[in-house]
Design an enzyme around this catalytic site. Structure first.
Site, mmCIF file in Angstrom:
data_model
loop_
_atom_site.group_PDB
_atom_site.id
_atom_site.type_symbol
_atom_site.label_atom_id
_atom_site.label_comp_id
_atom_site.label_asym_id
_atom_site.label_seq_id
_atom_site.Cartn_x
_atom_site.Cartn_y
_atom_site.Cartn_z
ATOM 1 N N CYS A 189 -2.146 -38.326 -23.766
ATOM 2 C CA CYS A 189 -1.425 -37.081 -23.499
ATOM 3 C C CYS A 189 -0.770 -36.586 -24.789
ATOM 4 C CB CYS A 189 -0.358 -37.323 -22.431
ATOM 5 S SG CYS A 189 0.841 -36.003 -22.283
ATOM 6 N N GLU A 190 -1.036 -35.339 -25.144
ATOM 7 C CA GLU A 190 -0.520 -34.829 -26.409
ATOM 8 C C GLU A 190 0.969 -34.496 -26.345
ATOM 9 O OE1 GLU A 190 -1.537 -30.063 -26.352
ATOM 10 O OE2 GLU A 190 -3.111 -31.423 -27.007
ATOM 11 N N HIS A 191 1.542 -34.453 -25.160
ATOM 12 C CA HIS A 191 2.957 -34.102 -25.044
ATOM 13 C C HIS A 191 3.889 -35.289 -25.309
ATOM 14 C CE1 HIS A 191 1.386 -30.779 -22.171
ATOM 15 N NE2 HIS A 191 1.393 -30.371 -23.421
ATOM 16 N N HIS A 192 3.480 -36.486 -24.868
ATOM 17 C CA HIS A 192 4.338 -37.660 -25.045
ATOM 18 C C HIS A 192 3.636 -38.817 -25.744
ATOM 19 C CE1 HIS A 192 6.160 -35.518 -21.555
ATOM 20 N NE2 HIS A 192 7.265 -35.790 -22.224
ATOM 21 N N GLN B 107 -5.334 -32.835 -19.664
ATOM 22 C CA GLN B 107 -6.464 -33.034 -18.757
ATOM 23 C C GLN B 107 -7.214 -31.735 -18.486
ATOM 24 O OE1 GLN B 107 -5.567 -35.476 -15.325
ATOM 25 N NE2 GLN B 107 -7.234 -34.582 -14.143
ATOM 26 N N HIS C 55 -1.308 -40.365 -15.067
ATOM 27 C CA HIS C 55 -0.649 -40.080 -16.338
ATOM 28 C C HIS C 55 0.585 -40.967 -16.497
ATOM 29 C CE1 HIS C 55 -2.765 -36.213 -17.424
ATOM 30 N NE2 HIS C 55 -3.208 -36.453 -16.201
ATOM 31 N N CYS D 80 2.874 -40.666 -18.579
ATOM 32 C CA CYS D 80 4.086 -39.881 -18.833
ATOM 33 C C CYS D 80 4.775 -39.489 -17.530
ATOM 34 C CB CYS D 80 3.773 -38.639 -19.669
ATOM 35 S SG CYS D 80 2.547 -37.548 -18.937
#
Length: 199
Positions: free
Chosen positions: A88-91, A129, A157, A159
């Site tokens: 996941c690119e956010h976390h 995703q 996920h 996250c």
């Protein structure tokens, strides 16, 4: 007797740069980066991150083009339950699950192993995703020009499970369709095939 030697190939410059940064991160988290258990951790993480994101060095379109064959088959081809591991690119936490991919040929088919390879090539990057689902679909559409492509991904996920909302059993499903799969009947057939175990 020969001593054990593990041979791995990583970019030395990138590994050293990443390891230096992870050393600082570990120290900023309050740990002693010089203690026995953590001494080699920065280098290990640097190599792990390069492996987990090695999709940047792959060309998914060329993967498909390397195994195209002329064939007059015009029925649905489904490759389901393809393992997906992504980041996941956010976390920068993993998400993982299964991808189900189908296409209806239009004069060309592709070697079956190439579809999971394309899934991996896009998954082994910093991702969301939704984008991953579209990228797989668009790549197959571009390489084969089929009558239609369908991609469904079901993933968990970390996250959402390890932090934040902490919902342990949540699963995210994304889908993307082109051509014939935009018709209700064809889409239902695909969903039925990936939902049921065939005897």
């Amino acid at each position: 007797m020969k001593s054990y030697e593990k041979i791995e190939q990583y970019d030395t410059e990138i590994t050293e740069s990443l390891a230096d940064n992870y050393r600082v991160i570990i120290e900023n988290l309050g740990e002693d980066v010089n203690r026995e258990g953590l001494e080699k951790t920065p280098e290990r993480v640097a190599k792990a991150m390069q492996y987990l994101t090695h999709g940047y060095g792959l060309d998914p379109l060329e993967i498909l083009k390397s195994a195209l064959f002329t064939e007059n088959h015009q029925q649905m081809i489904v490759v389901k339950d393809i393992e997906v591991y992504s980041m996941c690119e956010h976390h920068m936490l993993p998400f993982f699950g299964k991808a189900h991919v189908a296409y209806i040929p239009n004069g060309k088919i592709v070697g079956l192993s190439k579809i999971p390879r394309v899934v991996d090539a896009f998954a082994r990057r910093m991702q969301v995703q939704e984008r991953l689902t579209d990228q797989i679909k668009n790549c197959i559409q571009e390489a084969l020009n089929p009558l239609g492509v369908a991609v469904v991904i079901e993933a968990q996920h970390m996250c959402m499970q390890m932090r934040g909302i902490q919902k342990q059993n949540s699963v995210t499903t994304t889908s993307s369709f082109t051509g014939a799969f935009e018709k209700d009947k064809t889409r239902k057939e695909f969903i039925s095939l990936v939902s049921n175990k065939l005897s």
